[in-house]
Design an enzyme around this catalytic site. Sequence first.
Site, mmCIF file in Angstrom:
data_model
loop_
_atom_site.group_PDB
_atom_site.id
_atom_site.type_symbol
_atom_site.label_atom_id
_atom_site.label_comp_id
_atom_site.label_asym_id
_atom_site.label_seq_id
_atom_site.Cartn_x
_atom_site.Cartn_y
_atom_site.Cartn_z
ATOM 1 N N SER A 1 -6.605 -1.100 12.856
ATOM 2 C CA SER A 1 -6.889 -0.061 12.733
ATOM 3 C C SER A 1 -8.053 0.145 14.531
ATOM 4 C CB SER A 1 -8.193 -0.061 11.449
ATOM 5 O OG SER A 1 -9.538 0.702 11.824
ATOM 6 N N ASN B 1 0.881 -3.271 4.614
ATOM 7 C CA ASN B 1 -0.006 -1.587 5.111
ATOM 8 C C ASN B 1 -1.426 -1.406 4.417
ATOM 9 O OD1 ASN B 1 -0.780 1.743 6.066
ATOM 10 N ND2 ASN B 1 -0.151 0.790 3.288
ATOM 11 N N LYS C 1 -10.640 -6.131 10.253
ATOM 12 C CA LYS C 1 -9.598 -5.812 10.841
ATOM 13 C C LYS C 1 -8.690 -6.169 12.147
ATOM 14 C CE LYS C 1 -7.091 -2.983 7.937
ATOM 15 N NZ LYS C 1 -5.406 -3.130 7.709
ATOM 16 N N ASP D 1 -2.011 -6.614 -7.463
ATOM 17 C CA ASP D 1 -3.357 -6.700 -6.424
ATOM 18 C C ASP D 1 -2.363 -7.355 -5.600
ATOM 19 O OD1 ASP D 1 -5.448 -6.741 -6.013
ATOM 20 O OD2 ASP D 1 -5.685 -7.090 -8.022
ATOM 21 N N TYR E 1 -14.892 -3.785 7.536
ATOM 22 C CA TYR E 1 -13.668 -2.970 7.950
ATOM 23 C C TYR E 1 -13.334 -3.442 8.955
ATOM 24 C CZ TYR E 1 -9.442 0.139 7.733
ATOM 25 O OH TYR E 1 -8.210 0.550 8.015
ATOM 26 N N ILE F 1 -0.601 6.043 4.348
ATOM 27 C CA ILE F 1 0.598 5.984 5.718
ATOM 28 C C ILE F 1 1.404 5.432 5.344
ATOM 29 C CG2 ILE F 1 1.103 4.266 7.741
ATOM 30 C CD1 ILE F 1 -2.192 5.296 8.242
ATOM 31 N N GLY G 1 0.334 -1.119 0.113
ATOM 32 C CA GLY G 1 0.130 -0.019 -0.206
ATOM 33 C C GLY G 1 1.039 0.984 -0.097
#
Length: 260
Positions: free
Chosen positions: A136, A83, A153, A56, A149, A19, A14
């Site tokens: 997260s 990340n 996480k 990907d 999400y 970030i 990422g």
Amino acid sequence: MDLQLTDKVVVVTGAASGIGQATARLLTEEGAIVVGVDRDPVDTGLGARGTAVQADLTDPATPAQVIATVLEQHGRIDALVNNAGGLHARSSFLDITDEQWLATFDLNFHAARRMSRAAVPVMLDSGGGSLLHVGSDSARLPEIGNMDYAAAKLPLLALSTSLATEFSPQGIRSNVVIPGPTRTPLYDRPGGFGDQAAALWSTDRESAITRMVTEIRPLLTGRIGQPDDVAQVVAYLVSPLSRQVTAAEWDVDGGALRRI
């Protein structure tokens, strides 16, 4: 402070923005050789010795290919920063399709799991390394608007601890950094999370972001985080200076969680 990262080979997923980009840039400034991986082009932050890999990570075959490329070009891996991630604003549990659930888990959990699976044998062969997973605060503070999400996480925490338990005695540390709301392109791009939240609350983007960090998830610091806030902690945790830190969770959330 010298983080003793000179010539260390660090893979950052990422890495095209937010970030990940801030982390890749900081590690490069500290002397590391950074391999930035993203499905979008990684245009900045890697320096003259770094490598950009456009791939990907939701494709199960990609992690092994990425690690093979790193070995071919650099011969080893000293650290992996998992990340890559992303989210979409949701209006209700009932509106999230099965395909959306699976896609969210592929990006936010399985990509990290597969990258770790591909990197750990290489680290074992070279005597050790560091795994760092970007989680997260949503994992512990789920909301109606991010439940898929948040669910994706949460297992990242168990994965990191399990990896630390098995492999720390063999020289591979594993830790999690847990950002709170952080102002990345995820919030600012047209149609991104900022616009999605604004539509959800029938307001404009800036008002939605302000509401998020003052009402929905009040931050003690009084401001939304910036990518560099997280990158500085990531850089320390992958560095030799944190050699006694493993199986840990480091919150970078402005005090949102306030755990005891």
